[in-house]
Design an enzyme around this catalytic site. Structure first.
Site, PDB file in Angstrom:
ATOM      1  N   GLU A  39     -20.282 -26.048 -17.458  1.00 44.95           N
ATOM      2  CA  GLU A  39     -21.161 -25.028 -16.875  1.00 44.95           C
ATOM      3  C   GLU A  39     -20.456 -23.690 -16.997  1.00 44.95           C
ATOM      4  O   GLU A  39     -19.426 -23.466 -16.355  1.00 44.95           O
ATOM      5  CB  GLU A  39     -21.456 -25.337 -15.401  1.00 44.95           C
ATOM      6  CG  GLU A  39     -22.186 -24.187 -14.696  1.00 44.95           C
ATOM      7  CD  GLU A  39     -22.400 -24.418 -13.190  1.00 44.95           C
ATOM      8  OE1 GLU A  39     -22.234 -25.579 -12.723  1.00 44.95           O
ATOM      9  OE2 GLU A  39     -22.728 -23.449 -12.495  1.00 44.95           O
ATOM     10  N   ARG A  43     -21.309 -15.127 -14.499  1.00 45.19           N
ATOM     11  CA  ARG A  43     -20.666 -14.221 -13.551  1.00 45.19           C
ATOM     12  C   ARG A  43     -19.701 -13.277 -14.245  1.00 45.19           C
ATOM     13  O   ARG A  43     -19.120 -12.407 -13.626  1.00 45.19           O
ATOM     14  CB  ARG A  43     -19.924 -15.023 -12.490  1.00 45.19           C
ATOM     15  CG  ARG A  43     -20.818 -15.396 -11.337  1.00 45.19           C
ATOM     16  CD  ARG A  43     -20.021 -16.000 -10.215  1.00 45.19           C
ATOM     17  NE  ARG A  43     -19.906 -17.432 -10.347  1.00 45.19           N
ATOM     18  CZ  ARG A  43     -18.893 -18.132  -9.872  1.00 45.19           C
ATOM     19  NH1 ARG A  43     -17.891 -17.536  -9.287  1.00 45.19           N
ATOM     20  NH2 ARG A  43     -18.883 -19.427 -10.020  1.00 45.19           N
ATOM     21  N   THR A  66     -24.939 -20.037 -12.275  1.00 43.46           N
ATOM     22  CA  THR A  66     -25.179 -18.786 -11.546  1.00 43.46           C
ATOM     23  C   THR A  66     -26.329 -18.002 -12.179  1.00 43.46           C
ATOM     24  O   THR A  66     -26.283 -16.785 -12.324  1.00 43.46           O
ATOM     25  CB  THR A  66     -23.908 -17.901 -11.451  1.00 43.46           C
ATOM     26  OG1 THR A  66     -22.748 -18.733 -11.385  1.00 43.46           O
ATOM     27  CG2 THR A  66     -23.940 -17.055 -10.188  1.00 43.46           C
ATOM     28  N   LYS A 126     -28.536 -29.151  -7.216  1.00 39.78           N
ATOM     29  CA  LYS A 126     -27.137 -28.889  -6.907  1.00 39.78           C
ATOM     30  C   LYS A 126     -27.031 -28.878  -5.385  1.00 39.78           C
ATOM     31  O   LYS A 126     -27.946 -28.384  -4.700  1.00 39.78           O
ATOM     32  CB  LYS A 126     -26.803 -27.520  -7.481  1.00 39.78           C
ATOM     33  CG  LYS A 126     -25.395 -27.062  -7.351  1.00 39.78           C
ATOM     34  CD  LYS A 126     -25.200 -25.918  -8.356  1.00 39.78           C
ATOM     35  CE  LYS A 126     -23.829 -25.336  -8.272  1.00 39.78           C
ATOM     36  NZ  LYS A 126     -23.517 -24.582  -9.508  1.00 39.78           N
TER      37      LYS A 126
HETATM   38  O1  LIG Z   1     -21.622 -19.983  -9.316  1.00 33.39           O
HETATM   39  C1  LIG Z   1     -22.139 -21.051  -9.059  1.00 33.39           C
HETATM   40  O2  LIG Z   1     -23.239 -21.373  -9.526  1.00 33.39           O
HETATM   41  C2  LIG Z   1     -21.414 -22.013  -8.209  1.00 33.39           C
HETATM   42  O3  LIG Z   1     -21.696 -23.171  -8.245  1.00 33.39           O
HETATM   43  C3  LIG Z   1     -20.346 -21.539  -7.281  1.00 33.39           C
HETATM   44  C4  LIG Z   1     -18.920 -22.038  -7.519  1.00 33.39           C
HETATM   45  O4  LIG Z   1     -18.363 -21.455  -8.642  1.00 33.39           O
HETATM   46  C5  LIG Z   1     -18.773 -23.519  -7.604  1.00 33.39           C
HETATM   47  O5  LIG Z   1     -19.274 -24.050  -6.443  1.00 33.39           O
HETATM   48  C6  LIG Z   1     -17.360 -23.945  -7.820  1.00 33.39           C
HETATM   49  O6  LIG Z   1     -16.755 -24.203  -6.609  1.00 33.39           O
HETATM   50  P1  LIG Z   1     -15.236 -24.679  -6.491  1.00 33.39           P
HETATM   51  O7  LIG Z   1     -15.061 -25.879  -7.361  1.00 33.39           O
HETATM   52  O8  LIG Z   1     -15.054 -24.955  -5.054  1.00 33.39           O
HETATM   53  O9  LIG Z   1     -14.412 -23.505  -6.954  1.00 33.39           O
END
Ligand SMILES: O=C(O)C(=O)C[C@H](O)[C@H](O)COP(=O)(O)O
Length: 206
Positions: A39, A43, A66, A126
């Site tokens: 993914e 961003r 995102t 999600k």
């Molecule tokens: O941007 C998105 O669509 C997301 O999903 C947000 C975060 O980047 C993920 O949730 C990763 O989270 P961590 O593995 O805890 O760093």
């Protein structure tokens, strides 16, 4: 839908790529560790170019993350994204994905949002931010009334809690950033990305 493919290794590395020039090395490092999808979050300014590079030059199933607007859906699909993820639920984003014919995995955090997703024709969501929402127990609770839904928990998933998530029958796959963490990308430590991938895939295979 991509459920079959995502269900393969059941691990989706979530990556905010600082530089599209890293995409191929990253793709190879993940693939060498047994990862089969990625993914790329929209961003960073490098995201669309990185999606295009990996879609054209790797065998990874490339998703765009995102994704917050209908326009971003179009840009991501044009770049080669094969599925779309959002941190939250937007009926506009979901509708455009359906119009374009690309699988979409919107984020949900409550039963109300899950019902909205179901109404919009979505059955894979999600679960974000997963750890903060109660982790595997939170998913189990939502699965009671919504038995047909598949979840992709993301947010706080680590090597330590990975097995707990994957043990849930309702979990299709997990998303996580630790495999290709920002510090590893910044230092170009692709060997460590492969090591982390291998370790995660091993847990998922148990
Ligand atoms: O941007 C998105 O669509 C997301 O999903 C947000 C975060 O980047 C993920 O949730 C990763 O989270 P961590 O593995 O805890 O760093």
């Amino acid at each position: 839908m991509n459920d079959v493919q995502l269900g393969g290794t059941r691990i989706i590395p979530v990556v905010a790529l600082p530089d599209a020039g890293l995409a191929l090395d990253l793709g190879q490092a993940l693939w060498a560790g047994g990862i089969r999808t990625i993914e790329i979050t929209l961003r960073t300014p490098a995201a669309l170019a990185a999606i295009a590079t990996l879609a054209e030059q790797s065998d990874l199933l490339v998703g765009a993350g995102t994704v917050l607007t209908a326009e971003q859906v179009e840009l991501a699909v044009e770049a080669g994204a094969k599925y779309i993820l959002s941190p939250g639920f937007s009926s506009t984003v979901v509708r455009r994905c359906q119009e374009v014919g690309v699988p979409v995995i919107p984020g949900i955090a409550t039963a109300t949002e899950l019902q909205a997703a179901l109404e919009a024709g979505v059955t894979t969501v999600k679960f974000f931010p997963a750890e903060q929402l109660g982790g595997p127990a939170g998913i189990r609770a939502l699965s009671g009334p919504f038995g047909q839904v598949k979840f992709v928990p993301t947010g706080g998933v680590s090597l330590a809690n990975l097995a707990g998530y994957l043990a849930e029958p309702a979990v299709l796959a997990v998303g996580a950033s630790w495999l290709a963490a920002p510090d590893l990308l910044a230092s170009g430590d692709f060997a460590e990305i492969t090591r982390r991938s291998t370790a995660a895939v091993e847990v998922a295979a148990r």
